[in-house]
Write an enzyme that holds these catalytic residues in place. Structure first.
Site, short mmCIF file in Angstrom:
data_model
loop_
_atom_site.label_atom_id
_atom_site.label_comp_id
_atom_site.label_asym_id
_atom_site.label_seq_id
_atom_site.Cartn_x
_atom_site.Cartn_y
_atom_site.Cartn_z
N CYS A 40 0.83 -1.20 0.00
CA CYS A 40 0.00 0.00 0.00
C CYS A 40 0.87 1.25 0.00
O CYS A 40 0.61 2.20 -0.74
CB CYS A 40 -0.93 0.00 1.21
SG CYS A 40 -2.08 1.39 1.26
N CYS A 95 -6.03 -3.95 7.04
CA CYS A 95 -7.16 -3.03 7.08
C CYS A 95 -8.38 -3.54 6.33
O CYS A 95 -9.52 -3.25 6.71
CB CYS A 95 -6.74 -1.67 6.53
SG CYS A 95 -6.36 -1.64 4.75
#
Length: 363
Positions: free
Chosen positions: A101, A197
């Site tokens: 990410c 997440c």
């Protein structure tokens, strides 16, 4: 400078944005919408990117007095992070989606868009420090070892560091919460998100099984004897001990761990703990936070987020790195990242492709 402050809706990014304003920069707050079906409310401390988080970020931006926008990067996140995560587990590797990410979203897609719109840099709430060194900007560990996030930032190259700010690197987490409270931020006591997440309940095995379907296969010992069954080799990682459900115990009663995952045969191999110790790593997809190292380099090697640092020798060749640890590390899986340090400075990172066990190393 004109700076985009990435605002997740948490306390860290809130204080980071405020500090950039205090430093005199022209700041715009941006919340990244990374989920294609964001939940209305956060169910636990694990998730992020909910509608609640976007609202929290907007309220902080209003209080600080900066413009606020939501940028939709859900499709990019799905392709570059989520699908990569699935593909890595399918191939028998254990990825770190936070590094992907940072590499592909926050410091590629986000930074690229910010620069294209005329901004000079991106600021985030990561706990790390940027230091101006003799060869340019350097990435260093944060002063708070419990919160240090330099490991997941080891994928940044020199150009990305030149356009990055990490305003929290010189502060501890309790100090950040106190500062947020003093600034009147409603997120001062908000729980941290953690783990992965996009798997809000923390059940990686269940999430992967829902994505890939059950794929029954054998669990075997190092002699090839079938000692159990599994519903998908993709759900196992080297070093795992819990949840194996073995039907045949060892005669000596020793605990067994996953020592290999073989996706081609859909087989999980288990063995005793001593087989987990390795001291030689091969890695590819090298990313350097400065000049590419030449020749042998004495480094500290960190193999997981918040893991210990191992003294080592690294040799770089093109986008590949070989690392020999001074002593053995346990439970290292292909797909994990090795991040190399020179003192507190991050030299670079690479993705582990294979591991070996020499006869001479200790540990």
């Amino acid at each position: 400078m004109r700076v985009v402050a990435a605002m997740s809706g948490g306390v860290d990014s809130a204080v980071a944005a405020a500090r950039m304003v205090d430093a005199g920069h022209e700041v715009v707050g941006v919340h990244l919408a990374l989920s294609q079906s964001a939940a209305t409310l956060r169910e636990s401390a694990r998730g992020c990117c909910t509608i609640e988080d976007a609202g929290d970020a907007r309220r902080v931006a209003d209080k600080v007095g900066i413009p606020f926008y939501v940028w939709d990067m859900a499709q990019r996140f799905k392709e570059d992070v989520v699908e990569d995560f699935v593909a890595e587990y399918t191939a028998g590797r254990t990825p770190n989606p936070c590094l992907r990410c940072n590499e592909r979203i926050k410091f590629a897609a986000l930074l690229d868009k910010a620069l294209a719109l005329g901004f000079d840099a991106v600021a985030t709430g990561h706990y790390a420090q940027i230091v101006d060194g003799p060869g340019g900007r350097e990435l260093h560990r944060a002063v708070d070892p419990a919160k240090d996030q330099s490991y997941v930032l080891g994928v940044l190259d020199a150009d990305q560091l030149a356009h990055s700010f990490f305003p929290l690197g010189d502060t501890t987490k309790p100090q950040i919460r106190q500062e947020a409270a003093e600034r009147g931020f409603s997120v001062a006591k908000k729980p941290d998100s953690h783990d992965i997440c996009f798997i809000a309940d923390g059940d990686t095995k269940g999430w992967l099984t829902r994505r890939l379907g059950e794929q029954p296969g054998d669990i075997v010992d190092t002699e090839g004897e079938v000692v159990g069954q599994h519903q998908g080799a993709f759900a196992y990682t080297v070093g795992q001990r819990r949840g194996l459900g073995l039907k045949v115990p060892r005669a000596d009663g020793a605990k067994r761990y996953v020592v290999d995952v073989q996706p081609r045969t859909n087989t999980v191999v288990v063995g005793t703990q001593d087989l987990l110790g390795i001291d030689i790593l091969a890695a590819d997809h090298a990313r350097w936070c400065g000049p590419v190292p030449v020749g042998e380099l004495r480094v500290g090697a960190q193999l997981r987020a918040h893991g210990e640092e191992f003294a080592a020798v690294a040799v770089a060749e093109d986008d590949r790195v070989s690392v020999r640890l001074d002593r053995r590390a346990r439970g290292v899986a292909p797909g994990q990242s090795v991040v190399l340090y020179d003192g507190t400075r991050v030299v670079g990172s690479a993705t582990i492709t294979s591991t070996e066990r020499s006869r001479t190393a200790q540990g």
